[in-house]
Write a protein that holds these residues in place. Structure first.
Motif, short mmCIF file in Angstrom:
data_model
loop_
_atom_site.label_atom_id
_atom_site.label_comp_id
_atom_site.label_asym_id
_atom_site.label_seq_id
_atom_site.Cartn_x
_atom_site.Cartn_y
_atom_site.Cartn_z
N ASN A 1 0.81 -1.23 0.00
CA ASN A 1 0.00 0.00 0.00
C ASN A 1 0.85 1.28 0.00
O ASN A 1 0.31 2.37 0.12
CB ASN A 1 -0.92 0.01 1.23
CG ASN A 1 -1.88 -1.15 1.20
OD1 ASN A 1 -2.34 -1.57 0.13
ND2 ASN A 1 -2.19 -1.70 2.37
N SER A 2 2.16 1.11 -0.09
CA SER A 2 3.04 2.28 0.05
C SER A 2 2.92 3.28 -1.11
O SER A 2 3.36 4.41 -0.99
CB SER A 2 4.49 1.83 0.19
OG SER A 2 4.88 1.13 -0.97
N LEU A 3 2.34 2.84 -2.21
CA LEU A 3 2.22 3.76 -3.33
C LEU A 3 0.92 4.58 -3.28
O LEU A 3 0.69 5.43 -4.13
CB LEU A 3 2.30 3.01 -4.67
CG LEU A 3 3.59 2.22 -4.92
CD1 LEU A 3 3.61 1.64 -6.32
CD2 LEU A 3 4.82 3.09 -4.72
N ASP A 4 0.10 4.30 -2.28
CA ASP A 4 -1.15 5.06 -2.14
C ASP A 4 -0.80 6.52 -1.83
O ASP A 4 0.09 6.79 -1.02
CB ASP A 4 -2.01 4.48 -1.01
CG ASP A 4 -2.53 3.09 -1.37
OD1 ASP A 4 -2.37 2.68 -2.53
OD2 ASP A 4 -3.06 2.40 -0.46
N GLY A 5 -1.49 7.41 -2.47
CA GLY A 5 -1.27 8.84 -2.23
C GLY A 5 -0.01 9.38 -2.87
O GLY A 5 0.47 10.46 -2.52
N LEU A 6 0.53 8.60 -3.82
CA LEU A 6 1.77 9.02 -4.50
C LEU A 6 1.54 10.28 -5.35
O LEU A 6 0.55 10.38 -6.07
CB LEU A 6 2.24 7.86 -5.38
CG LEU A 6 3.48 8.03 -6.22
CD1 LEU A 6 4.32 6.77 -6.16
CD2 LEU A 6 3.14 8.31 -7.67
N GLN A 7 2.43 11.24 -5.22
CA GLN A 7 2.37 12.45 -6.05
C GLN A 7 3.16 12.19 -7.33
O GLN A 7 4.20 11.54 -7.27
CB GLN A 7 3.02 13.63 -5.33
CG GLN A 7 2.38 14.01 -4.01
CD GLN A 7 1.05 14.72 -4.23
OE1 GLN A 7 0.99 15.67 -5.00
NE2 GLN A 7 0.01 14.24 -3.55
N LYS A 8 2.66 12.74 -8.44
CA LYS A 8 3.39 12.52 -9.70
C LYS A 8 4.72 13.25 -9.69
O LYS A 8 4.80 14.39 -9.24
CB LYS A 8 2.55 13.01 -10.88
CG LYS A 8 1.49 12.01 -11.28
CD LYS A 8 0.93 12.33 -12.63
CE LYS A 8 -0.15 11.32 -12.97
NZ LYS A 8 -0.69 11.51 -14.30
N ALA A 9 5.74 12.56 -10.18
CA ALA A 9 7.07 13.18 -10.26
C ALA A 9 7.14 14.05 -11.52
O ALA A 9 6.51 13.73 -12.53
CB ALA A 9 8.13 12.10 -10.33
N SER A 10 7.88 15.14 -11.44
CA SER A 10 8.05 16.03 -12.59
C SER A 10 9.51 16.06 -13.01
O SER A 10 10.39 15.93 -12.16
CB SER A 10 7.64 17.46 -12.24
OG SER A 10 6.33 17.47 -11.75
N PRO A 11 9.76 16.26 -14.29
CA PRO A 11 11.16 16.41 -14.70
C PRO A 11 11.72 17.75 -14.21
O PRO A 11 10.95 18.61 -13.78
CB PRO A 11 11.08 16.37 -16.24
CG PRO A 11 9.70 16.77 -16.57
CD PRO A 11 8.83 16.36 -15.42
#
Lengths: 115, 193
Positions: free
Chosen positions: A16-26
């Protein structure tokens, strides 16, 4: 028992560690770098083509090919015009034959005595 | 951007409009970068691949017929570039391993450090690093499906369109991916717990 529960807990946490993941930006100015890359690739394509053409072996081979093609075209044209002349002469001969025939016919025609 | 705007942008790019290209890059750069990062798990490589994706978009936009959504087409290019990179890396690793066996390469084979995704909630950092390590071992199709679902937050329907397959195939892929991950994570925590 306790260990098994800990493992189960850690496992669920990981899944479940990827829950609430923010998108990474270049990193900033990404578009500028993309543009530079496109430019670089276009330049490298042209430089590859031009350096290939500029190679002595390729240049000599290219020029030789052009000269050979010209010579071949010249010969072809010469041969073609010679054949065309012969054909013209034959045509004239046939016409002459035809004329002769016509003339002969008219000769006989002329020598037919009226009954 | 709605579908109509998307279509207009694509048409403008096909005519060589630089402003349209800039809009496209700025609109989708996070999506591309984030997906690639989830698959290759290295920020530098992800940046390089993301640039490559947009370079291909610019060069082959005329091949986009509009049968699918532009974002679906973009995801397909992204996935295929990321997988190409993984295959190349795997080949290099294998070559380095063989070279080492024959004593041609004396450098020690070092495994890459743990990957930390910058968008992970701080509390989950360690668990996510372990999960990413396990994701690395998944077969390619499971990896793509899992990343699109968990890292990009796409629905099964969207994933099926990107992967050109049915929703039930996606469900099956994700089920197998989770089973594999569960097994590996269990082994990991048993050994390191």
């Amino acid at each position: 028992m306790q260990k098994k529960r800990n493992i189960e807990e850690s496992l669920e946490d990981a899944l479940n560690s990827l829950d609430g993941l923010q998108k990474a930006s270049p990193a900033p100015f990404f578009f500028t770098r993309v543009q530079a890359r496109i430019q670089r690739e276009q330049n490298s394509q042209w430089s590859i083509i031009s350096s290939f053409i500029a190679r002595p072996a390729v240049a000599v081979a290219g020029i030789s090919l052009i000269v050979l093609l010209n010579i071949a075209a010249l010969f072809y044209q010469k041969e073609h015009s010679a054949t065309a002349m012969l054909t013209d002469q034959n045509d004239t001969a046939t016409t002459d034959d035809y004329n002769t025939t016509v003339a002969t016919n008219s000769y006989y025609d002329e020598n037919i005595e009226p009954r | 951007l709605d579908v109509l705007d998307e279509r207009n942008l694509v048409e403008q790019l096909k005519r060589g409009d630089q402003a349209a290209f800039k809009t496209i890059v700025e609109k989708w750069q996070d999506m591309v970068f984030n997906t690639v990062l989830g698959i290759v798990q290295n920020a530098e490589d992800a940046e390089d691949i993301a640039q490559d994706v947009f370079t291909q978009v610019y060069q082959s936009i005329h091949t986009f017929k509009g049968d699918a959504k532009f974002s679906t087409w973009l995801y397909r290019i992204t996935g295929s570039k990321a997988l190409d990179h993984l295959r190349r890396t795997k080949r290099k690793k294998r070559f380095a391993f063989v070279s080492k066996l024959f004593g041609e390469n004396n450098e020690a084979l070092v495994s890459p450090p743990d990957f930390h995704h910058p968008g992970i909630v701080l509390d989950n950092k360690e668990s996510a690093a372990v999960l990413f390590k396990a994701i690395e071992r998944l077969p390619h199709s499971q990896k793509i499906a899992f990343t699109l679902n968990k890292v990009e937050g796409l629905s099964y329907q969207e994933i099926s369109e990107i992967m050109n397959t049915t929703i039930s195939s996606v469900e099956s892929l994700l089920h197998r991916a989770k089973t594999n991950l569960r097994k590996w994570l269990e082994d990991f925590y048993r050994e390191n717990g």
